[in-house]
Design a protein around this motif. Structure first.
Motif, PDB file in Angstrom:
ATOM      1  N   ASN A  33      19.121  23.924  -3.487  1.00 33.23           N
ATOM      2  CA  ASN A  33      20.021  22.823  -3.108  1.00 33.23           C
ATOM      3  C   ASN A  33      19.980  22.557  -1.600  1.00 33.23           C
ATOM      4  N   PHE A  34      18.902  21.937  -1.146  1.00 36.17           N
ATOM      5  CA  PHE A  34      18.746  21.570   0.256  1.00 36.17           C
ATOM      6  C   PHE A  34      18.088  20.200   0.316  1.00 36.17           C
ATOM      7  N   SER A  35      18.158  19.575   1.473  1.00 37.50           N
ATOM      8  CA  SER A  35      17.517  18.265   1.613  1.00 37.50           C
ATOM      9  C   SER A  35      16.154  18.411   2.281  1.00 37.50           C
ATOM     10  N   LEU A  36      15.249  17.531   1.896  1.00 36.82           N
ATOM     11  CA  LEU A  36      13.918  17.452   2.494  1.00 36.82           C
ATOM     12  C   LEU A  36      13.645  15.973   2.686  1.00 36.82           C
ATOM     13  N   GLU A  37      13.562  15.556   3.939  1.00 42.18           N
ATOM     14  CA  GLU A  37      13.415  14.137   4.239  1.00 42.18           C
ATOM     15  C   GLU A  37      12.110  13.856   4.949  1.00 42.18           C
ATOM     16  N   HIS A  38      11.478  12.735   4.571  1.00 40.52           N
ATOM     17  CA  HIS A  38      10.284  12.276   5.270  1.00 40.52           C
ATOM     18  C   HIS A  38      10.746  11.671   6.588  1.00 40.52           C
ATOM     19  N   ARG A  39      10.106  12.074   7.674  1.00 39.60           N
ATOM     20  CA  ARG A  39      10.515  11.588   8.991  1.00 39.60           C
ATOM     21  C   ARG A  39       9.528  10.561   9.509  1.00 39.60           C
ATOM     22  N   SER A  40      10.019   9.447   9.976  1.00 40.11           N
ATOM     23  CA  SER A  40       9.142   8.431  10.549  1.00 40.11           C
ATOM     24  C   SER A  40       9.176   8.474  12.076  1.00 40.11           C
ATOM     25  N   GLU A  41      10.173   9.179  12.635  1.00 43.62           N
ATOM     26  CA  GLU A  41      10.283   9.259  14.089  1.00 43.62           C
ATOM     27  C   GLU A  41       9.264  10.253  14.637  1.00 43.62           C
ATOM     28  N   GLU A  42       8.624   9.886  15.723  1.00 43.62           N
ATOM     29  CA  GLU A  42       7.662  10.750  16.400  1.00 43.62           C
ATOM     30  C   GLU A  42       8.374  11.995  16.928  1.00 43.62           C
ATOM     31  N   GLY A  43       7.766  13.137  16.787  1.00 42.83           N
ATOM     32  CA  GLY A  43       8.315  14.367  17.348  1.00 42.83           C
ATOM     33  C   GLY A  43       9.208  15.159  16.414  1.00 42.83           C
ATOM     34  N   PHE A  44       9.428  14.682  15.190  1.00 39.41           N
ATOM     35  CA  PHE A  44      10.269  15.394  14.243  1.00 39.41           C
ATOM     36  C   PHE A  44       9.481  15.901  13.043  1.00 39.41           C
ATOM     37  N   GLY A  45       8.162  15.880  13.128  1.00 39.42           N
ATOM     38  CA  GLY A  45       7.343  16.349  12.024  1.00 39.42           C
ATOM     39  C   GLY A  45       7.199  15.295  10.945  1.00 39.42           C
ATOM     40  N   ASP A  46       6.463  15.671   9.910  1.00 41.89           N
ATOM     41  CA  ASP A  46       6.277  14.768   8.774  1.00 41.89           C
ATOM     42  C   ASP A  46       7.476  14.833   7.835  1.00 41.89           C
ATOM     43  N   TYR A  47       8.049  16.025   7.723  1.00 44.40           N
ATOM     44  CA  TYR A  47       9.230  16.250   6.888  1.00 44.40           C
ATOM     45  C   TYR A  47      10.197  17.138   7.650  1.00 44.40           C
ATOM     46  N   SER A  48      11.471  16.996   7.346  1.00 49.06           N
ATOM     47  CA  SER A  48      12.517  17.795   7.979  1.00 49.06           C
ATOM     48  C   SER A  48      13.472  18.290   6.901  1.00 49.06           C
ATOM     49  N   SER A  49      14.008  19.510   7.117  1.00 48.54           N
ATOM     50  CA  SER A  49      14.904  20.080   6.111  1.00 48.54           C
ATOM     51  C   SER A  49      16.107  20.767   6.755  1.00 48.54           C
ATOM     52  N   ASN A  50      17.191  20.763   6.000  1.00 51.94           N
ATOM     53  CA  ASN A  50      18.422  21.447   6.404  1.00 51.94           C
ATOM     54  C   ASN A  50      18.570  22.792   5.690  1.00 51.94           C
ATOM     55  N   VAL A  51      17.506  23.313   5.110  1.00 51.92           N
ATOM     56  CA  VAL A  51      17.566  24.526   4.289  1.00 51.92           C
ATOM     57  C   VAL A  51      18.202  25.701   5.031  1.00 51.92           C
ATOM     58  N   ALA A  52      17.986  25.819   6.319  1.00 49.46           N
ATOM     59  CA  ALA A  52      18.557  26.935   7.083  1.00 49.46           C
ATOM     60  C   ALA A  52      20.080  26.833   7.166  1.00 49.46           C
ATOM     61  N   PHE A  53      20.610  25.626   7.208  1.00 54.77           N
ATOM     62  CA  PHE A  53      22.073  25.448   7.235  1.00 54.77           C
ATOM     63  C   PHE A  53      22.690  25.863   5.902  1.00 54.77           C
ATOM     64  N   VAL A  54      22.037  25.462   4.819  1.00 52.73           N
ATOM     65  CA  VAL A  54      22.536  25.802   3.482  1.00 52.73           C
ATOM     66  C   VAL A  54      22.479  27.308   3.270  1.00 52.73           C
ATOM     67  N   LEU A  55      21.354  27.916   3.601  1.00 52.66           N
ATOM     68  CA  LEU A  55      21.190  29.358   3.431  1.00 52.66           C
ATOM     69  C   LEU A  55      22.099  30.136   4.381  1.00 52.66           C
ATOM     70  N   GLY A  56      22.260  29.630   5.588  1.00 48.02           N
ATOM     71  CA  GLY A  56      23.156  30.267   6.554  1.00 48.02           C
ATOM     72  C   GLY A  56      24.599  30.260   6.083  1.00 48.02           C
ATOM     73  N   LYS A  57      25.014  29.168   5.473  1.00 44.25           N
ATOM     74  CA  LYS A  57      26.376  29.070   4.946  1.00 44.25           C
ATOM     75  C   LYS A  57      26.587  30.066   3.815  1.00 44.25           C
ATOM     76  N   GLU A  58      25.553  30.229   2.949  1.00 36.53           N
ATOM     77  CA  GLU A  58      25.666  31.170   1.833  1.00 36.53           C
ATOM     78  C   GLU A  58      25.679  32.624   2.289  1.00 36.53           C
ATOM     79  N   THR A  59      24.914  32.926   3.336  1.00 38.20           N
ATOM     80  CA  THR A  59      24.775  34.326   3.777  1.00 38.20           C
ATOM     81  C   THR A  59      25.668  34.698   4.954  1.00 38.20           C
ATOM     82  N   GLY A  60      26.224  33.694   5.625  1.00 35.81           N
ATOM     83  CA  GLY A  60      27.051  33.958   6.793  1.00 35.81           C
ATOM     84  C   GLY A  60      26.233  34.161   8.064  1.00 35.81           C
TER      85      GLY A  60
END
Length: 124
Positions: free
Chosen positions: A18-45
């Motif tokens: 349950n995380f987001s994976l978004e295609h990025r069109s802005e230069e400097g943010f990669g081809d895709y970006s994800s919030n997976v670390a925020f979701v996992l961080g919230k679950e693990t503290g």
């Protein structure tokens, strides 16, 4: 197809779905970006930035990614290897049912893109 492959790699490394994976069109943010670390961080503290760094280490050996960056307080930016993108388009070209055009064979054609100005008349 490519997005699904990226998602599966992140799921294997993180153990969550349950995380987001978004295609990025802005230069400097990669081809895709994800919030997976925020979701996992919230679950693990744990700190999302620390989680992102650990995930980066797990994922960096995958042949799919050219580069992975941790940005801000824990966003992961993924840069896809060019050969993987080329492979994606090759597979897409093999899909049956897509239109195939016969004009321009053995002749040069010119394709132009027109960006319409909403405040003025459209001219060619």
């Amino acid at each position: 197809m490519l997005r699904l492959r990226i998602r599966k790699e992140i799921e294997k490394a993180s153990g969550i779905k349950n995380f987001s994976l978004e295609h990025r069109s802005e230069e400097g943010f990669g081809d895709y970006s994800s919030n997976v670390a925020f979701v996992l961080g919230k679950e693990t503290g744990a700190s999302p930035h620390e989680v992102a760094e650990k995930l980066k280490q797990k994922l960096k050996s995958r042949k799919l990614f050219q580069k992975i960056e941790v940005r801000g307080s824990g966003f992961l930016n993924f840069y896809i290897r060019d050969r993987n993108i080329a492979e994606y388009f090759y597979r897409l070209s093999m899909v049956k049912g897509l239109p195939h055009f016969s004009f321009g064979r053995k002749r040069k054609i010119q394709v132009e893109f027109i960006s319409a100005n909403p405040t003025g008349p459209l001219t060619l």
